[in-house]
Design a protein around this motif. Structure first.
Motif, PDB file in Angstrom:
ATOM      1  N   SER A  20       0.831  -1.194   0.000  1.00 29.96           N
ATOM      2  CA  SER A  20       0.000   0.000   0.000  1.00 29.96           C
ATOM      3  C   SER A  20       0.869   1.249   0.000  1.00 29.96           C
ATOM      4  O   SER A  20       2.086   1.180   0.172  1.00 29.96           O
ATOM      5  N   LYS A  21       0.234   2.395  -0.191  1.00 28.44           N
ATOM      6  CA  LYS A  21       0.977   3.644  -0.334  1.00 28.44           C
ATOM      7  C   LYS A  21       1.569   4.133   0.996  1.00 28.44           C
ATOM      8  O   LYS A  21       1.323   3.566   2.045  1.00 28.44           O
ATOM      9  N   MET A  22       2.323   5.217   0.918  1.00 29.95           N
ATOM     10  CA  MET A  22       3.092   5.703   2.066  1.00 29.95           C
ATOM     11  C   MET A  22       2.207   6.192   3.216  1.00 29.95           C
ATOM     12  O   MET A  22       2.517   5.985   4.388  1.00 29.95           O
ATOM     13  N   PHE A  23       1.103   6.852   2.889  1.00 29.89           N
ATOM     14  CA  PHE A  23       0.298   7.463   3.948  1.00 29.89           C
ATOM     15  C   PHE A  23      -1.185   7.103   3.880  1.00 29.89           C
ATOM     16  O   PHE A  23      -2.005   7.715   4.538  1.00 29.89           O
ATOM     17  N   CYS A  24      -1.545   6.154   3.013  1.00 31.71           N
ATOM     18  CA  CYS A  24      -2.945   5.723   2.946  1.00 31.71           C
ATOM     19  C   CYS A  24      -2.977   4.244   2.573  1.00 31.71           C
ATOM     20  O   CYS A  24      -1.940   3.640   2.331  1.00 31.71           O
ATOM     21  N   GLY A  25      -4.181   3.690   2.517  1.00 34.47           N
ATOM     22  CA  GLY A  25      -4.293   2.255   2.281  1.00 34.47           C
ATOM     23  C   GLY A  25      -4.397   1.872   0.806  1.00 34.47           C
ATOM     24  O   GLY A  25      -4.542   0.694   0.477  1.00 34.47           O
ATOM     25  N   CYS A  26      -4.317   2.840  -0.106  1.00 35.99           N
ATOM     26  CA  CYS A  26      -4.457   2.520  -1.530  1.00 35.99           C
ATOM     27  C   CYS A  26      -3.371   1.552  -1.993  1.00 35.99           C
ATOM     28  O   CYS A  26      -2.217   1.673  -1.590  1.00 35.99           O
ATOM     29  N   SER A  27      -3.769   0.637  -2.865  1.00 34.93           N
ATOM     30  CA  SER A  27      -2.822  -0.354  -3.369  1.00 34.93           C
ATOM     31  C   SER A  27      -1.821   0.286  -4.339  1.00 34.93           C
ATOM     32  O   SER A  27      -2.158   1.179  -5.114  1.00 34.93           O
ATOM     33  N   HIS A  38      -6.634   4.184  -8.233  1.00 39.46           N
ATOM     34  CA  HIS A  38      -6.005   3.822  -6.957  1.00 39.46           C
ATOM     35  C   HIS A  38      -5.842   5.087  -6.130  1.00 39.46           C
ATOM     36  O   HIS A  38      -4.730   5.540  -5.872  1.00 39.46           O
ATOM     37  N   THR A  39      -6.955   5.676  -5.775  1.00 39.88           N
ATOM     38  CA  THR A  39      -6.883   6.960  -5.078  1.00 39.88           C
ATOM     39  C   THR A  39      -7.883   7.003  -3.929  1.00 39.88           C
ATOM     40  O   THR A  39      -8.834   6.220  -3.897  1.00 39.88           O
ATOM     41  N   CYS A  40      -7.626   7.903  -2.995  1.00 38.69           N
ATOM     42  CA  CYS A  40      -8.530   8.120  -1.871  1.00 38.69           C
ATOM     43  C   CYS A  40      -8.346   9.572  -1.444  1.00 38.69           C
ATOM     44  O   CYS A  40      -7.458  10.258  -1.957  1.00 38.69           O
ATOM     45  N   PRO A  41      -9.139  10.069  -0.513  1.00 39.35           N
ATOM     46  CA  PRO A  41      -8.994  11.469  -0.100  1.00 39.35           C
ATOM     47  C   PRO A  41      -7.559  11.830   0.314  1.00 39.35           C
ATOM     48  O   PRO A  41      -7.094  12.937   0.045  1.00 39.35           O
ATOM     49  N   THR A  42      -6.838  10.897   0.934  1.00 35.23           N
ATOM     50  CA  THR A  42      -5.487  11.225   1.410  1.00 35.23           C
ATOM     51  C   THR A  42      -4.522  11.448   0.241  1.00 35.23           C
ATOM     52  O   THR A  42      -3.832  12.461   0.175  1.00 35.23           O
ATOM     53  N   CYS A  43      -4.478  10.498  -0.719  1.00 38.41           N
ATOM     54  CA  CYS A  43      -3.483  10.663  -1.782  1.00 38.41           C
ATOM     55  C   CYS A  43      -3.982  11.619  -2.865  1.00 38.41           C
ATOM     56  O   CYS A  43      -3.225  11.978  -3.767  1.00 38.41           O
ATOM     57  N   LEU A  44      -5.239  12.044  -2.753  1.00 42.23           N
ATOM     58  CA  LEU A  44      -5.725  13.108  -3.636  1.00 42.23           C
ATOM     59  C   LEU A  44      -5.605  14.473  -2.950  1.00 42.23           C
ATOM     60  O   LEU A  44      -5.939  15.501  -3.528  1.00 42.23           O
TER      61      LEU A  44
HETATM   62 ZN    ZN Z   1      -4.874   6.799  -1.226  1.00 41.99          ZN
END
Ligand code: ZN
Ligand code: ADP
Ligand code: MG
Length: 473
Positions: A20-27, A38-44
């Motif tokens: 998963s990514k550095m600061f969120c759970g995205c694969s 592969h995005t979520c509020p954190t990596c966006l």
């Molecule tokens: Zn994310």
């Protein structure tokens, strides 16, 4: 110019191979996915979203720190590096500033049998930005640009060397050695495109006086490192020869044209307005430092291979540059370390490479069986090569192929019978031989070899045929 020395310092960005990514759970497995899936509020970078540090990334950073002999900070923290670019949705990158996790390390390289040590200034954690997709290819020719945030937030480790690198070839050695170590540590997917990117700082010092440096950004391959640096060194030297100055700037390496071009004036540190990332508490590393273990590294393993198995420098080096190959060899080595090295290096690796395969695609235990047969004289070298090819082509076991195709050595009875048959079936050749034509014997040997599927020993066949023919005469 009297005494001009090349001075190079590298910043190597490595994608850490976490799920998963550095600061969120995205694969992080986005290579085959549609853009922005592969995005979520954190990596966006949406307002209110909070980062949480990926533990695995910290563990991997500690591994690299240990492997590069760094001092690992007990307390480390993250900072915001502020700049505006469309691939950076938060308008800042979370990175490490004045308390990087790893500092003061060392890397041994060798170029043309000369070894030297290159200082590692720091190796810190940060996040990758998204990527820009220029429709129509290059940035100059495209009519518009799309942004893909799948990569946004992928964990990176930025490894920064001291300016100890003295030639483009040494720079290549640094990158290759880092690659090897990262692969041994299992923190990095060497086959993934763009998983390792290099920024190269270059200056020419004249009579020991430091020159102005340029930074060549985003070199994607080992070959690119050498080509970009050779170009940039020549450009700077020419500039100085003509009495001009080198401008401090950021340049871009254009791989297609093999040149570096001005990208922008170098941003200064104050432009980035670094400040603490208050959404991430300070990170204590002691637990990781205690628990993380690192395997035997490539240099040590090369040394051990030479000592323990009596291999040449070249063989040891070929067998250890990839961990999987070294592991594979060690499963075969005790049959006979020399023979195993020959068959792995000279035959198997080439045949695998030719078919775009790796040692991970074959069974070491099975290959060991084949080497045992060669060692016992039960399969000839030529037939062993044939077995390897047939086995890789047909995705069948090595030993199985030997049995199925009768590639084993013919025993005495079989050889004798094949010789007798050859004599019976080739009266003309026999007559020729008896009337003094030695060439005719070669023909008969060929017939026997064919009849035994190459399994007979040519020297024995020669001997047996002569005896048989004497009986005829
Ligand atoms: Zn994310
Ligand atoms: P910055 O903060 O401007 O990025 P740093 O001093 O942190 O610069 O160094 C960045 C990189 O530049 C390092 O890899 C370092 O080795 C390299 N470097 C420093 N001085 C020189 C120089 N005179 N010539 C070439 N590279 C240099
Ligand atoms: Mg940087």
């Amino acid at each position: 110019m009297t005494d001009a020395d090349v001075v190079i310092g590298l910043e190597v960005h490595v994608q850490l191979d976490t799920d998963s990514k550095m600061f969120c759970g995205c694969s992080t497995e986005y290579d085959d996915s549609p853009p922005n899936t592969h995005t979520c509020p954190t990596c966006l970078g949406l307002p209110g979203a909070l980062p949480v540090v990926n533990e695995r990334a910290v563990e991997y950073a500690v591994k690299v720190g240990k492997a590069l002999d760094c001092s690992i900070a007990e307390d480390t923290a993250f900072h915001r590096k502020n700049y505006f670019y469309p691939d950076l949705p938060k308008n800042f990158q979370i990175t490490q500033y004045d308390s990087p996790i790893n500092e003061d390390g060392e890397l041994e390289i060798s170029v043309e049998d000369e070894s030297k040590s290159v200082g590692i200034r720091r190796a810190h954690m940060e996040e990758d930005p998204g990527s820009l997709v220029h429709k129509g290819g290059s940035i100059e020719r495209s009519s518009y640009t799309l942004v893909d945030y799948n990569r946004s937030g992928t964990p990176l480790l930025e490894i920064v060397t001291e300016p100890d690198v003295e030639s483009p070839e040494e720079a290549r050695a640094v990158v290759d050695k880092l690659r090897e170590i990262l692969e041994y540590l299992g923190v990095f997917d060497a086959d993934r495109g763009g998983a390792l990117r290099v920024d190269a700082n270059v200056s020419i010092s004249v009579d020991d006086e430091e020159g102005t440096r340029t930074e060549v950004k985003n070199i994607g391959s080992t070959k690119g490192v050498v080509k970009a640096l050779r170009y940039e060194v020549t450009r700077q030297k020419n500039q100085l020869k003509r009495g001009g100055d080198v401008q401090q700037e950021t340049r871009h390496y254009d791989d297609d044209r093999g040149v570096t071009v001005t990208l922008r004036e170098k941003a200064e540190e104050k432009d980035y307005r670094y400040f603490r990332e208050a959404d991430i508490p300070p990170l204590e590393t002691s637990e990781y430092v205690e628990e993380v273990e690192i395997p035997e590294l490539p240099d040590e393993r090369r040394r051990r291979f030479r000592e323990e198995y009596g291999l040449s420098r070249e063989e040891a080096s070929k067998l250890t540059s990839k961990k999987a190959v070294a592991d594979f060899y060690e499963e075969v080595a005790d049959v006979d370390s020399d023979l195993a090295a020959t068959w792995v290096v000279d035959e198997l690796l080439g045949e695998l490479n030719y078919r775009d395969m790796t040692v991970e695609d074959v069974d070491a235990e099975d290959f060991r069986g084949l080497v045992e047969l060669v060692d016992a004289g039960e399969v000839t070298d030529a037939n062993a090569v044939e077995a390897i090819r047939a086995s890789l082509d047909g995705r069948q076991g090595f030993v199985e192929v030997v049995e199925e195709r009768g590639l084993g050595v013919a025993d005495e009875g079989e050889t004798l019978e094949a010789c007798r048959t050859a004599v019976e079936e080739n009266p003309d050749a026999v007559d020729d031989y008896l009337s003094g034509d030695d060439e005719a014997l070669n023909y008969l040997v060929g017939q026997v070899m064919q009849a035994t599927g190459g399994g007979a020993d040519p020297a024995t066949v020669n001997e047996v045929l002569r005896e048989e023919l004497e009986g005829e005469g």
